[in-house]
Design a protein around this motif. Sequence first.
Motif, PDB file in Angstrom:
ATOM      1  N   LEU A 327       0.847  -1.204   0.000  1.00  0.00           N
ATOM      2  CA  LEU A 327       0.000   0.000   0.000  1.00  0.00           C
ATOM      3  C   LEU A 327       0.876   1.245   0.000  1.00  0.00           C
ATOM      4  CD1 LEU A 327      -2.642  -1.380   2.454  1.00  0.00           C
ATOM      5  CD2 LEU A 327      -3.150  -0.574   0.136  1.00  0.00           C
ATOM      6  N   SER A 328       0.351   2.305  -0.581  1.00  0.00           N
ATOM      7  CA  SER A 328       1.154   3.514  -0.702  1.00  0.00           C
ATOM      8  C   SER A 328       0.777   4.543   0.376  1.00  0.00           C
ATOM      9  CB  SER A 328       0.990   4.042  -2.123  1.00  0.00           C
ATOM     10  OG  SER A 328       1.260   5.381  -2.199  1.00  0.00           O
ATOM     11  N   PHE A 329      -0.363   5.265   0.226  1.00  0.00           N
ATOM     12  CA  PHE A 329      -0.677   6.287   1.242  1.00  0.00           C
ATOM     13  C   PHE A 329      -1.598   5.768   2.338  1.00  0.00           C
ATOM     14  CE2 PHE A 329      -4.483   6.897  -1.286  1.00  0.00           C
ATOM     15  CZ  PHE A 329      -5.446   7.267  -0.356  1.00  0.00           C
ATOM     16  N   GLY A 337     -11.649   4.803  12.498  1.00  0.00           N
ATOM     17  CA  GLY A 337     -12.519   5.970  12.662  1.00  0.00           C
ATOM     18  C   GLY A 337     -11.814   7.298  12.509  1.00  0.00           C
ATOM     19  N   ASP A 338     -10.592   7.286  11.991  1.00  0.00           N
ATOM     20  CA  ASP A 338      -9.840   8.533  11.819  1.00  0.00           C
ATOM     21  C   ASP A 338     -10.063   9.121  10.423  1.00  0.00           C
ATOM     22  OD1 ASP A 338      -8.884   8.127  14.341  1.00  0.00           O
ATOM     23  OD2 ASP A 338      -6.974   7.279  13.692  1.00  0.00           O
ATOM     24  N   THR A 339      -9.577  10.347  10.233  1.00  0.00           N
ATOM     25  CA  THR A 339      -9.673  10.977   8.912  1.00  0.00           C
ATOM     26  C   THR A 339      -8.865  10.168   7.894  1.00  0.00           C
ATOM     27  OG1 THR A 339      -7.821  12.392   9.551  1.00  0.00           O
ATOM     28  CG2 THR A 339     -10.028  13.319   9.782  1.00  0.00           C
ATOM     29  N   GLU A 340      -7.741   9.611   8.331  1.00  0.00           N
ATOM     30  CA  GLU A 340      -6.894   8.803   7.454  1.00  0.00           C
ATOM     31  C   GLU A 340      -7.480   7.406   7.289  1.00  0.00           C
ATOM     32  OE1 GLU A 340      -5.892  10.443  10.112  1.00  0.00           O
ATOM     33  OE2 GLU A 340      -4.349  11.848   9.473  1.00  0.00           O
ATOM     34  N   THR A 341      -7.384   6.829   6.113  1.00  0.00           N
ATOM     35  CA  THR A 341      -7.738   5.417   5.937  1.00  0.00           C
ATOM     36  C   THR A 341      -6.672   4.575   6.629  1.00  0.00           C
ATOM     37  OG1 THR A 341      -8.909   5.823   3.884  1.00  0.00           O
ATOM     38  CG2 THR A 341      -8.082   3.586   4.223  1.00  0.00           C
ATOM     39  N   LEU A 342      -7.126   3.672   7.496  1.00  0.00           N
ATOM     40  CA  LEU A 342      -6.218   2.799   8.244  1.00  0.00           C
ATOM     41  C   LEU A 342      -6.525   1.351   7.892  1.00  0.00           C
ATOM     42  CD1 LEU A 342      -6.466   4.411  11.828  1.00  0.00           C
ATOM     43  CD2 LEU A 342      -4.846   4.970  10.001  1.00  0.00           C
ATOM     44  N   ILE A 343      -5.488   0.540   7.845  1.00  0.00           N
ATOM     45  CA  ILE A 343      -5.684  -0.872   7.499  1.00  0.00           C
ATOM     46  C   ILE A 343      -4.831  -1.728   8.429  1.00  0.00           C
ATOM     47  CG2 ILE A 343      -3.838  -1.052   5.747  1.00  0.00           C
ATOM     48  CD1 ILE A 343      -6.121  -2.393   3.952  1.00  0.00           C
ATOM     49  N   GLU A 344      -5.350  -2.911   8.792  1.00  0.00           N
ATOM     50  CA  GLU A 344      -4.596  -3.760   9.721  1.00  0.00           C
ATOM     51  C   GLU A 344      -4.909  -5.229   9.486  1.00  0.00           C
ATOM     52  OE1 GLU A 344      -5.473  -5.114  13.252  1.00  0.00           O
ATOM     53  OE2 GLU A 344      -7.644  -4.995  13.028  1.00  0.00           O
ATOM     54  N   HIS A 345      -4.116  -6.088  10.128  1.00  0.00           N
ATOM     55  CA  HIS A 345      -4.242  -7.544  10.021  1.00  0.00           C
ATOM     56  C   HIS A 345      -4.682  -8.070  11.396  1.00  0.00           C
ATOM     57  CE1 HIS A 345      -2.361 -11.700   9.538  1.00  0.00           C
ATOM     58  NE2 HIS A 345      -3.256 -11.604   8.573  1.00  0.00           N
ATOM     59  N   ASP A 384      -5.338   2.991  -4.459  1.00  0.00           N
ATOM     60  CA  ASP A 384      -4.215   2.472  -3.664  1.00  0.00           C
ATOM     61  C   ASP A 384      -4.424   0.981  -3.368  1.00  0.00           C
ATOM     62  OD1 ASP A 384      -1.833   2.445  -2.337  1.00  0.00           O
ATOM     63  OD2 ASP A 384      -2.533   3.522  -0.555  1.00  0.00           O
ATOM     64  N   ILE A 385      -5.654   0.620  -2.983  1.00  0.00           N
ATOM     65  CA  ILE A 385      -5.941  -0.801  -2.702  1.00  0.00           C
ATOM     66  C   ILE A 385      -5.749  -1.630  -3.977  1.00  0.00           C
ATOM     67  CG2 ILE A 385      -7.788  -2.437  -2.076  1.00  0.00           C
ATOM     68  CD1 ILE A 385      -8.946  -0.184  -0.292  1.00  0.00           C
ATOM     69  N   GLU A 386      -6.263  -1.114  -5.072  1.00  0.00           N
ATOM     70  CA  GLU A 386      -6.214  -1.856  -6.343  1.00  0.00           C
ATOM     71  C   GLU A 386      -4.776  -2.102  -6.792  1.00  0.00           C
ATOM     72  OE1 GLU A 386      -7.754   0.210  -9.778  1.00  0.00           O
ATOM     73  OE2 GLU A 386      -8.770  -1.623 -10.443  1.00  0.00           O
ATOM     74  N   GLN A 387      -3.941  -1.057  -6.682  1.00  0.00           N
ATOM     75  CA  GLN A 387      -2.545  -1.255  -7.132  1.00  0.00           C
ATOM     76  C   GLN A 387      -1.828  -2.274  -6.230  1.00  0.00           C
ATOM     77  OE1 GLN A 387       0.514  -0.322  -5.613  1.00  0.00           O
ATOM     78  NE2 GLN A 387      -0.437   0.702  -3.836  1.00  0.00           N
ATOM     79  N   ALA A 388      -2.178  -2.258  -4.929  1.00  0.00           N
ATOM     80  CA  ALA A 388      -1.524  -3.221  -4.016  1.00  0.00           C
ATOM     81  C   ALA A 388      -2.026  -4.637  -4.275  1.00  0.00           C
ATOM     82  CB  ALA A 388      -1.789  -2.812  -2.565  1.00  0.00           C
ATOM     83  N   LEU A 389      -3.303  -4.769  -4.638  1.00  0.00           N
ATOM     84  CA  LEU A 389      -3.842  -6.109  -4.957  1.00  0.00           C
ATOM     85  C   LEU A 389      -3.228  -6.635  -6.253  1.00  0.00           C
ATOM     86  CD1 LEU A 389      -7.681  -5.632  -4.229  1.00  0.00           C
ATOM     87  CD2 LEU A 389      -6.150  -7.179  -3.008  1.00  0.00           C
ATOM     88  N   ASN A 390      -3.018  -5.740  -7.216  1.00  0.00           N
ATOM     89  CA  ASN A 390      -2.563  -6.177  -8.549  1.00  0.00           C
ATOM     90  C   ASN A 390      -1.056  -6.377  -8.651  1.00  0.00           C
ATOM     91  OD1 ASN A 390      -5.184  -6.081  -9.324  1.00  0.00           O
ATOM     92  ND2 ASN A 390      -5.038  -4.104 -10.392  1.00  0.00           N
TER      93      ASN A 390
END
Length: 392
Positions: A327-329, A337-345, A384-390
């Motif tokens: 992922l990039s940004f 719940g923040d302004t930024e998109t957050l992702i976790e495992h 961003d999600i798409e480029q990381a998936l591809n």
Amino acid sequence: MKKKRFETAVIHEGYDEKVLLGSLSTPIFQTSTYTFDSAEQGERRFAGEEEGYMYSRLGNPTVTVLEKRIAALEGGERGLAFSSGMAAVSAILVALTKANDHILASEGLYGCTFGLLTMMKEKYNIDHDFSSMATKEDIKALIKPNTACIYIETPINPTMKLIDLELVAEVAKEYDIPVVVDNTFSSPYLQRPLELGCDVVLHSATKYIGGHGDVIAGLVVGKKEFLDDVQMTTQKDMGGVMPPFDAWLLIRGLKTLPLRMDRHCINAEKVFEKLKNHEKVTNVYYPGDSSHPDYLIKQKQMKHGGGLISFEIKGSKQDAQNFLNKLSFIKLAVSLGDTETLIEHPATMTHAVVPEDERVNMGISDQLIRLSVGLEAWGDIWEDIEQALNKK
Ligand code: LCS
């Protein structure tokens, strides 16, 4: 004055600037203690015979404004603020139970809440069972003579399963057992458990209520008599109180809650539509999805589907981690719940403390990813999600 609409209450409820020199912004009462006019007044305050502040572990004026505001937003009698979501969860569970009691919980909980239940069982023999709570019979089957409370998350972190709050509240009334709901994932803008018959609602205010990733906090709303008692016993003696500056940040954050939640939900709906059609993604869990198994419950009790999506990456744990690393940004971080998109495992982060077999029972696989959709342009989030998936 007549009851204010939600969008007005988030801005005005619980604060009167006229008594504070006209200050539009709520002042921060950065004080640990309060003076008494006389020894007798001090005595009356400590005896509970006279209203007034004594010491900031027992109450603070900035924190009081926030407590009044959240109580109005959840439709309850009073609010109580804590230093973290877990301070709120632990104080409420300690207040409602004694040694050898039993807690009936939803099948799926935030990892540290699961950890707290495990500790209570090991140290105080306060046992627990988990239930899907899909039918009245499911719930009744696990209620015991010593069941002291029913504890629910909905949507459940991170599987996004839902629980019908009205149904649980109806059964609980029959047995006179209080229902506690962790409303963190929805915020009072999307879901108000007290209006559905539940008894106590709590939040990790760290999430949507703060909304900006800069504070750790907890909030509880319920009956005045119960929370007065929690404030002057459990909270006073365990000490997890909210600092006034944190209350100020939350008062500010709450003012834009409806605006932020609408945007979180719209962005999540758009990203969900893209995710569900991507070949590298197997399952996508989003309450706003009309084919979600609990969609009817969402229609009944939630205004929109929320800002969180979970999904499984085709392949192994390593494939899931590879995706996160590309992922990039989008920020690789817990919280939500923040302004930024957050992702976790979840399997290795928020729910790492849950033993593997329990984790699998809850529906948390090694391929599961949790996405907290932020307030950026949804097209950028998806790209961003798409480029990381591809990416190979
Ligand atoms: N309840 C829920 C549903 C939560 O998601 C969390 C924290 C808590 C309670 C505890 O609140 P805190 O003490 O952190 O304010 N959830 C987190 C998560 O999913 N990622 O990081 C923390």
